[in-house]
Design a protein around this motif. Structure first.
Motif, short mmCIF file in Angstrom:
data_model
loop_
_atom_site.label_atom_id
_atom_site.label_comp_id
_atom_site.label_asym_id
_atom_site.label_seq_id
_atom_site.Cartn_x
_atom_site.Cartn_y
_atom_site.Cartn_z
N GLN A 1 0.81 -1.21 0.00
CA GLN A 1 0.00 0.00 0.00
C GLN A 1 0.85 1.27 0.00
O GLN A 1 0.66 2.16 -0.82
CB GLN A 1 -0.92 0.00 1.22
CG GLN A 1 -1.85 1.19 1.21
CD GLN A 1 -2.87 1.12 2.34
OE1 GLN A 1 -2.61 0.54 3.38
NE2 GLN A 1 -4.02 1.72 2.13
N ALA A 2 1.79 1.34 0.93
CA ALA A 2 2.63 2.53 1.01
C ALA A 2 3.38 2.72 -0.30
O ALA A 2 3.42 3.83 -0.86
CB ALA A 2 3.60 2.41 2.17
N LYS B 1 1.06 4.00 -3.06
CA LYS B 1 0.66 5.39 -2.88
C LYS B 1 1.79 6.35 -3.19
O LYS B 1 1.59 7.42 -3.78
CB LYS B 1 0.16 5.60 -1.45
CG LYS B 1 -1.32 5.27 -1.30
CD LYS B 1 -1.72 5.01 0.15
CE LYS B 1 -1.57 6.25 1.03
NZ LYS B 1 -1.83 5.89 2.45
N VAL C 1 -1.99 -9.40 3.15
CA VAL C 1 -1.40 -10.47 3.96
C VAL C 1 -1.43 -10.14 5.45
O VAL C 1 -0.89 -10.89 6.27
CB VAL C 1 0.04 -10.79 3.52
CG1 VAL C 1 0.06 -11.30 2.10
CG2 VAL C 1 0.94 -9.57 3.66
N ALA D 1 0.05 -7.85 7.42
CA ALA D 1 1.34 -7.58 8.06
C ALA D 1 2.18 -8.84 8.30
O ALA D 1 3.08 -8.84 9.13
CB ALA D 1 1.16 -6.80 9.36
N GLY E 1 3.21 -6.03 5.38
CA GLY E 1 3.42 -7.41 4.98
C GLY E 1 3.80 -7.55 3.53
O GLY E 1 4.87 -8.06 3.18
N THR E 2 2.95 -7.04 2.65
CA THR E 2 3.13 -7.25 1.22
C THR E 2 4.40 -6.59 0.71
O THR E 2 5.27 -7.23 0.11
CB THR E 2 1.93 -6.68 0.46
OG1 THR E 2 0.74 -7.27 0.99
CG2 THR E 2 2.03 -6.98 -1.02
N GLY E 3 4.51 -5.28 0.97
CA GLY E 3 5.66 -4.54 0.47
C GLY E 3 6.93 -4.94 1.21
O GLY E 3 8.00 -5.08 0.61
N PRO F 1 8.58 2.36 9.77
CA PRO F 1 7.32 2.68 10.45
C PRO F 1 7.52 3.71 11.55
O PRO F 1 8.63 3.91 12.04
CB PRO F 1 6.91 1.33 11.06
CG PRO F 1 8.18 0.58 11.23
CD PRO F 1 9.08 1.02 10.11
N GLU G 1 3.71 2.52 16.06
CA GLU G 1 2.89 1.57 15.31
C GLU G 1 2.87 0.18 15.93
O GLU G 1 2.10 -0.68 15.52
CB GLU G 1 3.39 1.48 13.87
CG GLU G 1 3.02 2.70 13.06
CD GLU G 1 3.40 2.55 11.59
OE1 GLU G 1 3.15 1.49 11.01
OE2 GLU G 1 3.99 3.49 11.04
N ASN H 1 9.33 7.28 8.70
CA ASN H 1 8.07 7.93 9.09
C ASN H 1 8.18 8.52 10.49
O ASN H 1 7.57 9.54 10.80
CB ASN H 1 6.92 6.92 9.08
CG ASN H 1 6.34 6.73 7.69
OD1 ASN H 1 6.65 7.50 6.78
ND2 ASN H 1 5.51 5.72 7.53
N TYR I 1 0.00 11.08 6.28
CA TYR I 1 0.62 10.39 5.15
C TYR I 1 0.66 11.22 3.88
O TYR I 1 1.66 11.23 3.17
CB TYR I 1 -0.08 9.06 4.88
CG TYR I 1 0.38 7.97 5.82
CD1 TYR I 1 1.69 7.96 6.30
CD2 TYR I 1 -0.47 6.96 6.22
CE1 TYR I 1 2.12 6.98 7.17
CE2 TYR I 1 -0.04 5.96 7.09
CZ TYR I 1 1.26 5.97 7.56
OH TYR I 1 1.69 5.01 8.40
N ASN J 1 4.00 11.93 2.22
CA ASN J 1 4.28 11.45 0.86
C ASN J 1 4.71 12.59 -0.06
O ASN J 1 5.55 12.42 -0.94
CB ASN J 1 3.07 10.71 0.29
CG ASN J 1 2.84 9.39 1.02
OD1 ASN J 1 3.67 8.98 1.83
ND2 ASN J 1 1.72 8.74 0.74
#
Ligand SMILES: Nc1nc2c(ncn2[C@@H]2O[C@H](COP(=O)(O)OP(=O)(O)OP(=O)(O)O)[C@@H](O)[C@H]2O)c(=O)[nH]1
Ligand SMILES: [Mg+2]
Lengths: 392, 256
Positions: free
Chosen positions: A10-11, A14, A68, A70, A110-112, A138, A142, A169, A183, A187
């Motif tokens: 996601q991050a 984006k 997924v 995380a 998770g995914t990235g 992160p 978090e 972040n 964000y 970003n």
């Protein structure tokens, strides 16, 4: 310099989406192709700029398009299994037209977190172009699992890319913004900093071309040698004097000005370089010991001069102790002057040590809790004297 | 020991070796083969036959026939015949064998049958293409080994062959237009993908390369047409550019 960007998770998606928007709005010419990869369908649908045929949903058989959650080991596994589908999208990239790949992801998820080292390894195996990573750490609030994910992904990602550019972040959240609202703002900051840096090597036909302009090879050479990099940035408003943006002054080549002006310009540049390097970096670190550095001075050409840039470069040499500090300008036509400083091969990064410490604690905690809940379950299910037998 | 006597000894030895080679029996055995494939698919069964006529003419009275193959699940059959009638027969099921021949056995013909399946490919290479050893046969007399034959063949899988064909087609298309940078880059990537055993991706890349080459050919043809239209376009572009420049001066596009 022209990049093929791959946003993973996601991050990552984006941020790449934002890069595209920046690129189109400013006509910077840095994003030659953009691909988004995710296990979550909703995340892909939320993108605005990346063309639909460049969005790849992976792991459908395993997570049904829901992400997924995380679990970055699962993220890595899925990326490996579905590498062909990702390659299918990468096949649309005119690789001969790009200078490098940039793989972007949030390392806490998770995914990235799991997938970006996998795709980087794959790209390095297939292509000769350098593969850079842009990894987002992160925020400190978090929770342990994000920190643990980030610490493990960081180790792997650094190993698989030609250079890992890091954005933390945590050091950008402190100013009291809420995470969600934050964000967008964060970003934009990411895109501006790296956009100026990579845009420097891509001076368009409409821009004034000075002899000392930064080119792609200087960026590549600064990143060569690997390791971890951070970027500092500072800017200041200036006046676009009367006709300076107009056609006439370009034809006249009217660059002259009083000695006063020259001195002002030089001083402004050196002060911006200091602010950039000593101010908030994308990854806070001790700049002394950085192996290589690149100074990009951006702004209208009548507000840039050789002397200022040379002084700024010298100052960076002194501060870092590096013998490899490059510098140059990036002429733009807007009433602002900015210094972007890329520090590559940084070693003294307390934030990473802290991240690893917290990750180890989190890992121990998770193991303890798992052991305990196994014990608890066994106590519940088994009768005290062990007189009963299970069916099979 | 000093180095000088040593090197003299080496020279002396070399002389002996050269003399032996010159005098030694240059094998005059006549060998013919049948069924040696140029290429075969992994897992495909191969049958080859080698025949040695007059195995003792211009040859010592006793020698050993050595065979070696990379085929798998092998069965060698060595048959000695006299005037077309079988004198003796032996089978071997290893990838190599040694078979002793003696003039006293009265053979005037030796037939070697080899039966086996094409082995898997260890390392994919586009050029030179992958090969495996079908058969090598040697004549060993004491310590002296003469090669009788050494045959190899290209092997492939369905996927690898499809990818190879696509790459070859792309190469032809590029050759036809006398080279094309962009298409060649894509072609090289197809070859890299092929060697990384990513065949479906290699096919895609190869098709892409072919398409680029074909498009380039078409656009060469349309270039003449385009040049004529170019004058009109130039005027339009100048007007458009003027408008664009004017607009770009109006809005601020902030990079910094
Ligand atoms: N800078 C920035 N960081 C983000 C953004 N969204 C998420 N993050 C960070 O990225 C981490 C979460 O990664 P995501 O990209 O959301 O996770 P994912 O890769 O989609 O993986 P799953 O959701 O687990 O499938 C968190 O640690 C956040 O700090 C964003 O838009 N900008
Ligand atoms: Mg997600």
């Amino acid at each position: 310099m022209k990049l093929a960007m791959i946003g993973f998770g996601q991050a990552g998606g984006k941020i790449v989406d934002k890069f595209l928007e920046y690129d189109q709005r400013t006509n910077s010419g840095i994003v030659r192709s953009a691909v988004a990869v995710n296990t979550a369908k909703a995340d892909l649908l939320g993108l605005e700029q990346i063309p639909e045929e460049h969005r790849v949903l992976i792991g459908q058989a395993r997570v049904k398009g829901h992400g997924v959650g995380a679990d970055n080991e699962l993220g890595a596994e899925i990326a490996e299994e579905d590498i062909d589908e990702i390659q299918g999208a990468i096949d649309n990239i005119p690789v001969h037209e790009i200078d490098a790949f940039l793989v972007v992801s949030g390392l806490g998820g998770g995914t990235g977190s799991g997938g970006s080292p996998v795709i980087s390894k794959h790209l390095k195996r297939i292509y000769t172009e350098p593969v850079y990573g842009l990894g987002v750490l992160p925020g400190g609030d978090e929770g342990g699992i994000y920190t643990l994910n980030a610490a493990r992904s960081f180790q792997t990602f650094v190993r698989e890319v030609d250079n890992l550019l890091v954005f933390d972040n945590d050091s950008w959240r402190k100013t009291g913004e809420s995470v969600q609202g934050g964000y967008d703002h964060i970003n934009e900051e990411i895109v501006r900093r790296f956009g100026v840096l990579f845009g420097a090597g891509e001076v368009g036909a409409g821009d004034n071309v000075a002899e000392s302009v930064v080119d792609s090879s200087e960026i590549i050479n600064t990143l060569a040698g690997g390791g971890v990099s951070t970027v500092g940035y500072a800017s200041e408003d200036v006046e676009l004097s009367g006709s300076s943006g107009g056609l006439l002054s370009r034809f006249k080549g009217d660059e002259g000005g009083s000695d006063m002006d020259t001195a002002n310009t030089t001083n402004r540049i050196t002060s911006l370089v200091r602010k950039a390097a000593l101010g908030r970096l994308t990854l806070p670190c001790e700049i002394e010991g950085a192996e290589r550095a690149l100074l990009v001075m951006a702004g209208p050409s009548q507000h840039l001069n050789r002397k200022g840039i040379e002084r700024g470069r010298k100052w960076l040499e002194e501060q870092t102790g590096s013998m490899e500090v490059r510098g140059g300008d990036y002429p733009t036509n807007e009433p602002r002057v900015a210094a972007a400083v890329l520090l590559s091969g940084i070693h003294n990064v307390p934030r990473i040590k802290e991240l690893q410490q917290i990750a180890i604690e989190a890992q121990d905690n998770i193991d303890d809790i798992r052991q305990q809940s196994e014990d608890n379950l066994e106590q519940l299910v088994e009768d005290d004297e062990d007189e009963l037998d299970p069916l099979f | 020991m000093s180095s000088i006597p040593c090197s003299r000894a080496t020279i002396a030895l070399l002389f002996v070796a050269v003399l032996v080679a010159a005098v030694g029996p240059a094998s005059a055995l006549s060998l013919s083969s049948e069924g040696v494939p140029e290429s075969s698919q992994v897992g495909e069964e191969i049958q080859v036959t080698y025949t040695i006529d007059d195995p003792f003419t211009d040859a010592p009275n006793e020698w050993t026939l050595q065979g070696e193959t990379e085929l798998e699940d092998v069965r060698w059959t060595v048959t000695v015949l006299r005037a077309g009638t079988q004198v003796s027969q032996e089978t071997y099921t290893e990838q190599s064998f040694n078979h002793s021949l003696d003039v006293d056995d009265n053979g005037d013909e030796v037939v070697v049958n080899l039966d086996g399946t094409t082995p898997a490919i260890e390392n994919y290479t586009y050029s030179p293409e992958e090969t495996y050893r079908v058969t090598s046969l040697d004549q060993r007399t004491g310590g002296n080994v003469e090669e009788l034959t050494n045959d190899s063949a290209h092997h492939y899988t369905g996927d690898s062959q499809e990818a190879r064909n696509a790459i070859e087609d792309a190469e032809t298309a590029i050759d036809e237009i006398g080279g094309h940078d962009e298409a060649e880059t894509t072609l090289n990537r197809a070859i890299t993908l092929y060697e990384a055993e990513r065949f479906s991706d290699a096919v895609e890349a190869a098709e892409d390369a072919q398409e680029k080459a074909e498009n380039a050919q078409q656009s060469q043809q349309t270039l003449t047409m385009a040049l004529m239209g170019g004058g009109v376009l130039l005027v339009l572009a100048l007007i458009g550019g003027g408008v664009y420049y004017w607009k770009s001066q109006q809005e601020t596009v902030s990079r910094l």
